[in-house]
Design a protein around this motif. Structure first.
Motif, mmCIF file in Angstrom:
data_model
loop_
_atom_site.group_PDB
_atom_site.id
_atom_site.type_symbol
_atom_site.label_atom_id
_atom_site.label_comp_id
_atom_site.label_asym_id
_atom_site.label_seq_id
_atom_site.Cartn_x
_atom_site.Cartn_y
_atom_site.Cartn_z
ATOM 1 N N LYS A 51 0.820 -1.223 0.000
ATOM 2 C CA LYS A 51 0.000 0.000 0.000
ATOM 3 C C LYS A 51 0.853 1.272 0.000
ATOM 4 O O LYS A 51 0.404 2.318 0.448
ATOM 5 N N LEU A 52 2.063 1.175 -0.539
ATOM 6 C CA LEU A 52 2.984 2.304 -0.474
ATOM 7 C C LEU A 52 2.529 3.497 -1.312
ATOM 8 O O LEU A 52 3.024 4.608 -1.125
ATOM 9 N N GLY A 53 1.602 3.267 -2.233
ATOM 10 C CA GLY A 53 1.166 4.378 -3.085
ATOM 11 C C GLY A 53 -0.074 5.100 -2.614
ATOM 12 O O GLY A 53 -0.541 6.047 -3.268
ATOM 13 N N ILE A 54 -0.624 4.707 -1.465
ATOM 14 C CA ILE A 54 -1.889 5.290 -1.006
ATOM 15 C C ILE A 54 -1.802 6.807 -0.871
ATOM 16 O O ILE A 54 -2.710 7.545 -1.267
ATOM 17 N N HIS A 55 -0.692 7.304 -0.330
ATOM 18 C CA HIS A 55 -0.566 8.751 -0.119
ATOM 19 C C HIS A 55 -0.619 9.521 -1.439
ATOM 20 O O HIS A 55 -1.069 10.675 -1.478
ATOM 21 N N LYS A 56 -0.206 8.867 -2.538
ATOM 22 C CA LYS A 56 -0.275 9.529 -3.845
ATOM 23 C C LYS A 56 -1.719 9.646 -4.319
ATOM 24 O O LYS A 56 -2.107 10.647 -4.919
ATOM 25 N N TRP A 57 -2.508 8.595 -4.055
ATOM 26 C CA TRP A 57 -3.930 8.663 -4.381
ATOM 27 C C TRP A 57 -4.595 9.793 -3.595
ATOM 28 O O TRP A 57 -5.384 10.576 -4.135
ATOM 29 N N GLU A 58 -4.268 9.859 -2.315
ATOM 30 C CA GLU A 58 -4.870 10.885 -1.457
ATOM 31 C C GLU A 58 -4.462 12.287 -1.904
ATOM 32 O O GLU A 58 -5.270 13.218 -1.895
ATOM 33 N N ALA A 59 -3.202 12.426 -2.337
ATOM 34 C CA ALA A 59 -2.718 13.727 -2.802
ATOM 35 C C ALA A 59 -3.463 14.188 -4.059
ATOM 36 O O ALA A 59 -3.637 15.390 -4.291
ATOM 37 N N LEU A 60 -3.913 13.211 -4.855
ATOM 38 C CA LEU A 60 -4.677 13.532 -6.068
ATOM 39 C C LEU A 60 -6.160 13.744 -5.776
ATOM 40 O O LEU A 60 -6.925 14.113 -6.669
ATOM 41 N N GLY A 61 -6.558 13.486 -4.514
ATOM 42 C CA GLY A 61 -7.967 13.601 -4.145
ATOM 43 C C GLY A 61 -8.787 12.415 -4.599
ATOM 44 O O GLY A 61 -10.010 12.497 -4.713
ATOM 45 N N TRP A 62 -8.117 11.289 -4.852
ATOM 46 C CA TRP A 62 -8.794 10.074 -5.300
ATOM 47 C C TRP A 62 -8.986 9.122 -4.125
ATOM 48 O O TRP A 62 -8.135 9.044 -3.241
ATOM 49 N N GLU A 63 -10.078 8.380 -4.182
ATOM 50 C CA GLU A 63 -10.316 7.350 -3.169
ATOM 51 C C GLU A 63 -9.563 6.080 -3.549
ATOM 52 O O GLU A 63 -9.684 5.579 -4.674
ATOM 53 N N TYR A 64 -8.763 5.566 -2.633
ATOM 54 C CA TYR A 64 -7.990 4.353 -2.909
ATOM 55 C C TYR A 64 -8.913 3.148 -2.814
ATOM 56 O O TYR A 64 -9.517 2.891 -1.768
ATOM 57 N N PRO A 65 -9.056 2.359 -3.911
ATOM 58 C CA PRO A 65 -10.101 1.323 -3.957
ATOM 59 C C PRO A 65 -9.784 0.041 -3.189
ATOM 60 O O PRO A 65 -10.686 -0.764 -2.963
ATOM 61 N N LEU A 66 -8.527 -0.167 -2.806
ATOM 62 C CA LEU A 66 -8.166 -1.431 -2.163
ATOM 63 C C LEU A 66 -7.791 -1.241 -0.692
ATOM 64 O O LEU A 66 -6.911 -1.930 -0.173
ATOM 65 N N MET A 67 -8.490 -0.342 -0.022
ATOM 66 C CA MET A 67 -8.192 -0.086 1.390
ATOM 67 C C MET A 67 -8.357 -1.342 2.244
ATOM 68 O O MET A 67 -7.658 -1.528 3.246
ATOM 69 N N ASP A 68 -9.277 -2.218 1.841
ATOM 70 C CA ASP A 68 -9.542 -3.420 2.633
ATOM 71 C C ASP A 68 -8.619 -4.584 2.281
ATOM 72 O O ASP A 68 -8.612 -5.604 2.980
ATOM 73 N N ALA A 69 -7.850 -4.431 1.196
ATOM 74 C CA ALA A 69 -6.945 -5.518 0.808
ATOM 75 C C ALA A 69 -5.775 -5.587 1.790
ATOM 76 O O ALA A 69 -5.359 -4.583 2.349
ATOM 77 N N ARG A 70 -5.290 -6.805 2.012
ATOM 78 C CA ARG A 70 -4.152 -6.971 2.922
ATOM 79 C C ARG A 70 -2.934 -7.447 2.137
ATOM 80 O O ARG A 70 -3.052 -7.871 0.984
#
Length: 251
Positions: A208-227
């Motif tokens: 999940k290292l790219g989540i902060h990039k999604w957030e910076a773009l204002g996008w919802e990260y679709p795999l928040m529940d994935a482990r």
């Protein structure tokens, strides 16, 4: 700035001088701007938009490669990644042609969604290696994961590369319960088991290292529940694929 298709200009997101996970040896990696897929796990979502990036003249990139060429050794070279680099196939032809003139190994990291006459010339004449991302083995899974239809486009690309007789690596992201399922891994192996050009398959364990990039773009990260995968799950995946491929590498 919109995506350009000028002969001697590439629209670049960023350049990494000493990549070690983007093909054989130490490599200069040119990340191009723009991609037509929106993969749910994308760790470079800022490369998706075809607007943005920075224009680089091909010769400037060649000179950058020449400066770090002493570090490439026998195996290294230049990898073009993205985004999806083949959106800019036309300009990649003279770029790779120049790199070949300088004795530099060339590699394309692609999702294989584009196969036109520019791409074919690039693949057949100038790309020493292709690293092909296999997203999913079912149409439904492919569409859910990438937002695009017709997974067969990637497989047609693979067939073209196989027919050329030139080296190819496969890449596959392992996501528990989504792509890391025994039946999908088996389907992957069975589909490609007779390919002679495939030197290895690289497994990319999900992170999940790219989540902060999604957030910076204002996008919802679709795999928040994935482990993330357990070590056992990764080992099990390797065991399945070792039945079909010469080499299975975990990145």
């Amino acid at each position: 700035m919109s995506l350009h298709y000028q002969d001697n200009i590439l629209n670049v997101h960023s350049v990494e001088s000493f990549g070690t996970h983007d093909g054989p040896g130490i490599r200069m990696v040119v990340f191009l701007q723009g991609c037509k897929l929106k993969c749910q796990y994308c760790h470079n979502p800022d490369t998706i938009d075809t607007h943005g990036g920075e224009e680089y003249h091909i010769e400037d990139l060649v000179q950058m490669a020449l400066k770090v060429k002493p570090y490439f050794g026998k195996k290294g070279g230049v990898t073009v990644s993205g985004g999806e680099p083949l959106l800019q196939s036309k300009a990649l032809i003279p770029f790779f042609k120049r790199l070949k003139e300088e004795g530099i190994h060339t590699n394309i990291d692609t999702n294989g969604r584009i196969l036109n006459h520019f791409t074919e010339e690039l693949l057949d004449s100038y790309a020493d290696l292709v690293m092909l991302d296999i997203k999913h083995m079912t149409e439904e899974g492919f569409e859910t994961l990438t937002g695009a239809k017709n997974k067969e486009t990637t497989f047609n690309f693979a067939k073209h590369r196989e027919a050329s007789g030139k080296p190819m690596w496969l890449r596959y992201v392992l996501i528990p319960g989504i792509t890391n399922k025994p039946e999908l891994l088996q389907a992957l192996g069975e589909y490609f088991q007779n390919y002679e050009t495939i030197e290895k398959i690289e497994l990319q364990p999900y992170h999940k290292l790219g989540i902060h990039k999604w957030e910076a773009l204002g996008w919802e990260y679709p795999l928040m529940d994935a482990r993330e995968n357990t070590e056992e799950e990764i080992n099990d995946a390797v065991q399945v694929l070792q039945n079909y491929f010469k080499e299975v590498k975990v990145n």
